[in-house]
Structure formats: structure tokens, C-alpha cells
Design an enzyme around this catalytic site. Structure first.
Site, short mmCIF file in Angstrom:
data_model
loop_
_atom_site.label_atom_id
_atom_site.label_comp_id
_atom_site.label_asym_id
_atom_site.label_seq_id
_atom_site.Cartn_x
_atom_site.Cartn_y
_atom_site.Cartn_z
CG ASP A 81 34.84 45.65 41.18
OD1 ASP A 81 35.56 46.44 41.70
OD2 ASP A 81 35.29 44.48 40.98
CE LYS A 135 39.17 50.71 44.76
NZ LYS A 135 38.89 49.51 44.19
CD GLU A 174 37.43 46.60 46.35
OE1 GLU A 174 38.16 46.05 46.39
OE2 GLU A 174 37.20 47.59 45.85
CG ASP A 220 40.78 41.68 45.22
OD1 ASP A 220 41.65 41.46 44.33
OD2 ASP A 220 40.16 42.49 45.51
P1 ADP Z 1 41.35 45.42 39.81
O1 ADP Z 1 40.81 44.88 41.02
O2 ADP Z 1 42.97 45.99 40.12
O3 ADP Z 1 40.55 46.43 39.11
P2 ADP Z 1 41.27 42.96 38.26
O4 ADP Z 1 40.62 42.15 39.26
O5 ADP Z 1 40.20 43.20 37.15
O6 ADP Z 1 41.68 44.35 38.72
O7 ADP Z 1 42.61 42.57 37.71
C1 ADP Z 1 43.30 42.79 36.65
C2 ADP Z 1 44.31 42.17 36.46
O8 ADP Z 1 44.15 40.71 36.19
C3 ADP Z 1 45.54 42.30 35.29
O9 ADP Z 1 46.85 42.50 35.83
C4 ADP Z 1 45.25 41.29 34.30
O10 ADP Z 1 46.46 41.29 33.47
C5 ADP Z 1 45.23 40.06 35.17
N1 ADP Z 1 44.42 38.87 34.50
C6 ADP Z 1 43.37 38.97 33.82
N2 ADP Z 1 42.91 37.70 33.21
C7 ADP Z 1 44.22 36.96 33.63
C8 ADP Z 1 44.59 35.70 33.40
N3 ADP Z 1 43.71 34.83 32.58
N4 ADP Z 1 45.75 35.19 33.83
C9 ADP Z 1 46.50 35.95 34.60
N5 ADP Z 1 46.23 37.40 35.03
C10 ADP Z 1 45.03 37.79 34.43
MG MG Z 2 39.07 44.55 42.11
#
Ligand code: ADP
Ligand code: MG
Length: 626
Positions: free
Chosen positions: A25, A87, A186, A208
């Protein structure tokens, strides 16, 4: 629409040994790698057990770049050399990047026609190269965990990624020394992780909400096949926005001015993010914040206050949810399952509001930030041949129609938008002029009627068409979009078999906003477009009539027309030529009718003459056996 089945090239023979494969991912905020170990797909961690690798690459003067790390602070300390959210730039040109706004601290340089590069202390790097660093780190992690080299990987991309963005992702993988078995959407990966492909047929919504982006996709699972019915989203909406509103709340509560220094503001955003993540588990979180003057502020944020702060942000995700249902032409009641993806969907209020919107309890059992990598790993394991007989068929759609330019700058669509891929469509075209030996093929993407309003993807020429009268040559143009969403176009003259083609690899692609914009435009301009199309059709028709008449006059004008008749035709011809290029289609129509009347007699004489020529030297009964 008929579903096309993908047959995997060369059905893998029964695997004698387990082949190492992984799912990746490659996220905007975080990236992950997962693999099937034993019977289970699991994400692979680093030595400290961190599963998420921040998608951050820091370039150092004279040293290899550092990827991920707990390096969030470097983003603040050394912003020019610390590349995050790369990205967003994949497969984009400088102009596309400028349109994303000026919130990026990087200096982009453009050398010639190629990809834009980001200037750092270690040199200039393209987004593809930066992404390759992230992929290399994940590759290393996987090879260590699995104890051997990877034979292949499945890398996920957003469903709306266009050709250029997909190609850029593949290029990055190649640079990282990875063999890409397939790019996978995705949302489809998330659906696979939940085993929706093992369940009943139905339509599913994949929600998402990540760090900086929001995507909603509608998938249909039927006859063993996933099909993306529609996608929507907001490329500037995510967890970062939530951090920001909490940070603003802290500034207000602690009575800190917005003019506070950068370090102080960064500290507050950092606290805000921690508070947000803590509130997923707890009902209240306490802060101690140091004000710029050194004094301390102590305060607490409760879950209800937090929810009031973030509710408007979550609400903003519901408009794309409505839009995607409309696009897929379904209602909320048609949705069977709702799957939550992205770290921000850990927030209980997100789950509640999304559940209320879709009137269904969403799936949350798998960690929402790991679910995409897990689905990709399951798919990679199958594609590499570890599960003979288990072949999963995955379908995606193209986001915008693909077509070619025809006379008059009009678009002939060969593959309409939302057609499932892979797909092959062919259409026959013909020559416009007598003796035409080459044909220019201009490939465009978009919904509008006129080429100039759509995106130009590629141009090429078919040479070697045998000279024939206009309209006699048959040129078959074939569009083929493969399972990764990449387009190739070929053109073939059917009588001689001469053929040419290209793989469309645009230098940069369309942003989601542009896709949205183009779709919106195609709706609002529908009536303009019809008028414009009508005008172009008359213009083309007029040009054709002028050409045909000129040939006829050259051939037999002298022989068949008196000076007076000839003058009348010339006058009508000149009148048509005078209006043919203008934008008054009624005037063109009238002038054509006038020319038609002026030449009716001439046409009849030509017809008689050619019949006479044909009969000369033949007995009547040879020609008319009756
Ligand atoms: P991406 O798909 O953009 O790479 P992710 O799916 O990894 O990102 O999501 C990252 C986001 O999720 C960040 O903004 C992070 O702060 C948030 N996040 C991670 N854990 C939590 C949580 N427990 N509660 C709220 N937000 C969260
Ligand atoms: Mg993602």
C-alpha cells in the site's frame, strides 16, 4: 455492460515451492507491506515493530536518503529536503502540481519535456524516484521478514488514478527492483481483505479517509468479478484537517495568537494529532502546552467537544458519498456492505456518521490502515502462483471516455467512461480526401464533444494507405485498455493490412479535480456542445461538397457545361466557400442547398455521361440480362 473475463497469462503450474510475494500500500501519508504467511495475510513491521512506514523521504547532503523514520519532526526542521505526500505528484506535470496549490515547501524544476523534479541538497529527484525510495525500504523489510527475494508484488493505487499516474507507479516499482504482478485499486484490495469476493454477489461501498485524502468507491461483485462502478472523493480532506481544527481550538483556549512562531505552532499541531488519536480510545485528553512567553497552559478536551469540532469535516465526506451513488445509479438500499479504510476511520464519530448515511454497520474488524495492504498481499499470493486454481478476477473502470479526433475537431468516443477494464473496442473510419495515403490519429480523453475541450493523450500517423477515392479505405482503429488501466491504440488499413500503433504514455495525467471539472463541464455545456457539433458537421459537409464539386468540374466541367451554367455554379460555390469557415451553421446550410440546386443539372448530366461511358462497347443484354 458485458463483463470481460481476465485470463491470467499462462495459468500458473502447481507451485512446487512457496514463492515470496507481497502486497504494498503505497500511501500518501503512510505505506505498508504485507504478505501471506501460512494461511494468513499479515503486515510486516520494522525492527521496532512499526507496521506503518511514514511516506516521507529525507535527502541528506552526501548520503543515502532516509525513509520513514520517526522523522515527522524533520518535515518541520528541514522541509526542503524532506519530501512527504509525494503520491500527490505522481504522474503529474509542473502545471498540474501548481494547480494543487502552494502548500508545498518544495522547489520544482522542470528539465525539458520530462517529469518535474524536486530540488534537494542531494540533487534533483522526480516523484517517481522519491516513491522508489519508499518502495525500496518496503522491499527490504519484506525480504528480511520472508527470508528471501520477492518474486512479485501487487501495488495498490487509488481507483481514480489515470494512465500517467499508474504508469508512474509502475516506473517507481521498476526503479526499486520490484516485479509488479499487477496494480490493484485500493478499494478492491480492501474488499478482498474482508473476503467479500468469497461472499454473495452484491454492491459494496468502500469509504477511505486517510491523512490528506478522502475516497469513496462503489464496487460490484458479481460472477466472481469485482467491478468499480464509480468513484468520488476529495483530494484535500483527511486527518490533517482534523489536526488543524483541534490545533486552532488549542490556540484559542490557551490564548495564543496565530502570529506565534513556527516551532510553537508545530508543537501544537503535534499535540492536536496525539489528542485526536487518543480520543479514539478515551473520553478525555489533557494537555500541557507551553506558550511563546514560556508560561504553561493546562487544559482538557472531552470527546463531545472533539466531536463538535470535527463533525463539519466528516460531514464534508458525505457529499461525495451522495455523488457516487448517483454516478453508479443506485440508492443507499442497494449497498450490501460498507468497508472502512484509512487511519481516520478509527474515529468513532466517523463510523457512526458513515453508518447512519449508509444505514448499515460498517466493517471495522481489520485495522483500517492495514486493510489495503492485506488485500494486496492476498492478491499477490494468488498471482504469483501459490494457490493454483484460485484465480481472482478484478475489474476496474476507466474514469473518462477515450476517443479519437474526427474531421472538424469532433470526438468520436470508442470507450465510454465507466467502462470496465480490461476492454478492447474497435471502430472503422475512412479517408476524407481522394488519394489520401496517411491518416493522423489523435487520441483524446474526456466527455466533451469537441477535441479542444478534452485532454489530448497522444498522436500518431498511419502511413501506407493505398490511394483510393475518399471514403473507400477502411481503417480500423482499436483501443485496448489492459488490467492495469494502460491504453494502447492501433490503426490498421484493412485491404492492405498496414498497421501502426502506440502505447499511450502521456507525460502527465489528469487530477481528480480535473476529471470532476471535465465531467461537470460536459453536463453544463451539453447544449453548447450540440450546437458546436452541428456547426462542425455542416462545416465538414460543406468542405466535402466543395472538394467533390471541384473534382467533378475539373473532370467534366468543360465538356458538360455552358459558360453561363459554369458561371452560376462558380457563384454558388464561392458563396459556400465564403461562409464555410464561419460559425453560422444556418448560413452554411443555406449555401449548401443553393449549391445543390445550382449543380443538380450538372450532376444529372455527369450521371448520364458515365452510364453512357459504361455502356459504350457493350450490348444492352450484356448489361441488363433481362
Ligand atoms: P494514507 O492513506 O493517506 O496514507 P492512513 O490511512 O495511514 O493514510 O491514515 C493516516 C491518518 O490517520 C492520519 O491523519 C492519522 O492521524 C490518522 N489516524 C491514525 N490513527 C488514528 C486514530 N486512532 N484516530 C484518529 N485518526 C487516526
Ligand atoms: Mg491509504
Amino acid at each position: 455492460m458485458a463483463l470481460m473475463q481476465i485470463s491470467e497469462p499462462g495459468e500458473a503450474p502447481r507451485a512446487a515451492r512457496h514463492r515470496h510475494a507481497a502486497g504494498i500500500d503505497l500511501g500518501t501519508t503512510n505505506s505498508l507491506v504485507a504478505a501471506v504467511i501460512g494461511e494468513r495475510a499479515v503486515t510486516l513491521g520494522d525492527e521496532q515493530g512499526n507496521q506503518l512506514l511514514p511516506s516521507v523521504v529525507r535527502y541528506l547532503a552526501g548520503g543515502s536518503p532516509r525513509v520513514g523514520l520517526g522523522d515527522q519532526q524533520f518535515v518541520h526542521d528541514d522541509p526542503h529536503n524532506t519530501i512527504s505526500s509525494v503520491k500527490r505528484f505522481m504522474g503529474r506535470g509542473v502545471e498540474d502540481i501548481q494547480k494543487l496549490g502552494d502548500r508545498f515547501p518544495y522547489e520544482f524544476v522542470q528539465a525539458g519535456q520530462g517529469m518535474p523534479r524536486i530540488r534537494t541538497v542531494a540533487g534533483d529527484f522526480s516523484p517517481v524516484e522519491v516513491s522508489a525510495e519508499i518502495l525500496k525500504a518496503l522491499k527490504e523489510r519484506a525480504e528480511q521478514a520472508l527470508g528471501g527475494g520477492l518474486e512479485g508484488v501487487v501495488i495498490t493505487v487509488p481507483a481514480y488514478f489515470d494512465d500517467a499516474q499508474r504508469q508512474a507507479t509502475k516506473d517507481a516499482a521498476q526503479l526499486a527492483g520490484l516485479n509488479v504482478l499487477r496494480l490493484l485499486n485500493e478499494p478492491t484490495a480492501a474488499a478482498i481483505a474482508y473476503g467479500l469476493d468469497q461472499g454473495a454477489e452484491g454492491i459494496h461501498a468502500i469509504y477511505d479517509l486517510g491523512g490528506g485524502t478522502f475516497d469513496i468507491s462503489i464496487l460490484r461483485f458479481s460472477k466472481g468479478v469485482f467491478e468499480v462502478l464509480a468513484t468520488a472523493g476529495d483530494s484535500a480532506l483527511g486527518g490533517d484537517d482534523i489536526d488543524r481544527v483541534i490545533a486552532e481550538w488549542i490556540l484559542e483556549q490557551a490564548d495564543i495568537g496565530r502570529d506565534a512562531d513556527q516551532a510553537c505552532l508545530q508543537q501544537i499541531v503535534h499535540h492536536a494529532r496525539q489528542a485526536k488519536e487518543t480520543l479514539t480510545e478515551r473520553d478525555e485528553v489533557e494537555f500541557t502546552i507551553e506558550r511563546p512567553d514560556g508560561s504553561l497552559w493546562k487544559g482538557a478536551l472531552s470527546r463531545p467537544v472533539f466531536e463538535d469540532l470535527v463533525r463539519p469535516i466528516i460531514k464534508r465526506t458525505l457529499a461525495p458519498c451522495k455523488r457516487v451513488l448517483r454516478d453508479a445509479d443506485i440508492g443507499v438500499n442497494d449497498i450490501c456492505e460498507v468497508v472502512m479504510v484509512g487511519g481516520s476511520t478509527r474515529i468513532p464519530l466517523v463510523r457512526d456518521m458513515v453508518g447512519a448515511f449508509f444505514q448499515r454497520q460498517p466493517h471495522v474488524d481489520i485495522d483500517p490502515d492495514k486493510v489495503v495492504a492485506i488485500g494486496a498481499a492476498i492478491q499477490a499470493d494468488i498471482l504469483v502462483g501459490n494457490k493454483p486454481g484460485d484465480d481472482m478476477l478484478l475489474l476496474d473502470v476507466i474514469p473518462l471516455s477515450l476517443g479519437i479526433e474526427t474531421m472538424g475537431g469532433l470526438v468520436e468516443k470508442l470507450i465510454p467512461r465507466n467502462t470496465t477494464i480490461p476492454v478492447t473496442r474497435a471502430q472503422k473510419f475512412t479517408t476524407f480526401k481522394d488519394g489520401q495515403t496517411a491518416m493522423a490519429i489523435h487520441v483524446v480523453q474526456g466527455e466533451r464533444e469537441l477535441v479542444s475541450d478534452n485532454r489530448s493523450l497522444a498522436r500518431f500517423k498511419l502511413h501506407g494507405i493505398p490511394p483510393m477515392v475518399a471514403g473507400a479505405a477502411h481503417i480500423q482503429v482499436t483501443f485496448q485498455v489492459d488490467a492495469d488501466g494502460l491504453l494502447s491504440v492501433s490503426a490498421k488499413e484493412l485491404s492492405t493490412g498496414v498497421e501502426t500503433g502506440i502505447v499511450v504514455k502521456p507525460s502527465y495525467g489528469l487530477s481528480e479535480e480535473e476529471i470532476e471539472h471535465m465531467l461537470r463541464d460536459s453536463l453544463t455545456h451539453a447544449s453548447d456542445d450540440i450546437n458546436a457539433r452541428r456547426l462542425r458537421e455542416y462545416q465538414v459537409e460543406a468542405e466535402r461538397a466543395i472538394n467533390v464539386l471541384q473534382v467533378a468540374l475539373d473532370e467534366s466541367g468543360e465538356r458538360l457545361l455552358s459558360a453561363e451554367e459554369r458561371a452560376r455554379i462558380d457563384e454558388a460555390l464561392a458563396a459556400l466557400e465564403a461562409v464555410q469557415g464561419g460559425d453560422d451553421y444556418l448560413a452554411i446550410k443555406e449555401a449548401m442547398a443553393h449549391l445543390d440546386r445550382a449543380t443538380a443539372e450538372f450532376a444529372e448530366r455527369r450521371m448520364n455521361a458515365s452510364i453512357h461511358d459504361a455502356l459504350t462497347g457493350h450490348k444492352v443484354d450484356e448489361i441488363c440480362p433481362d
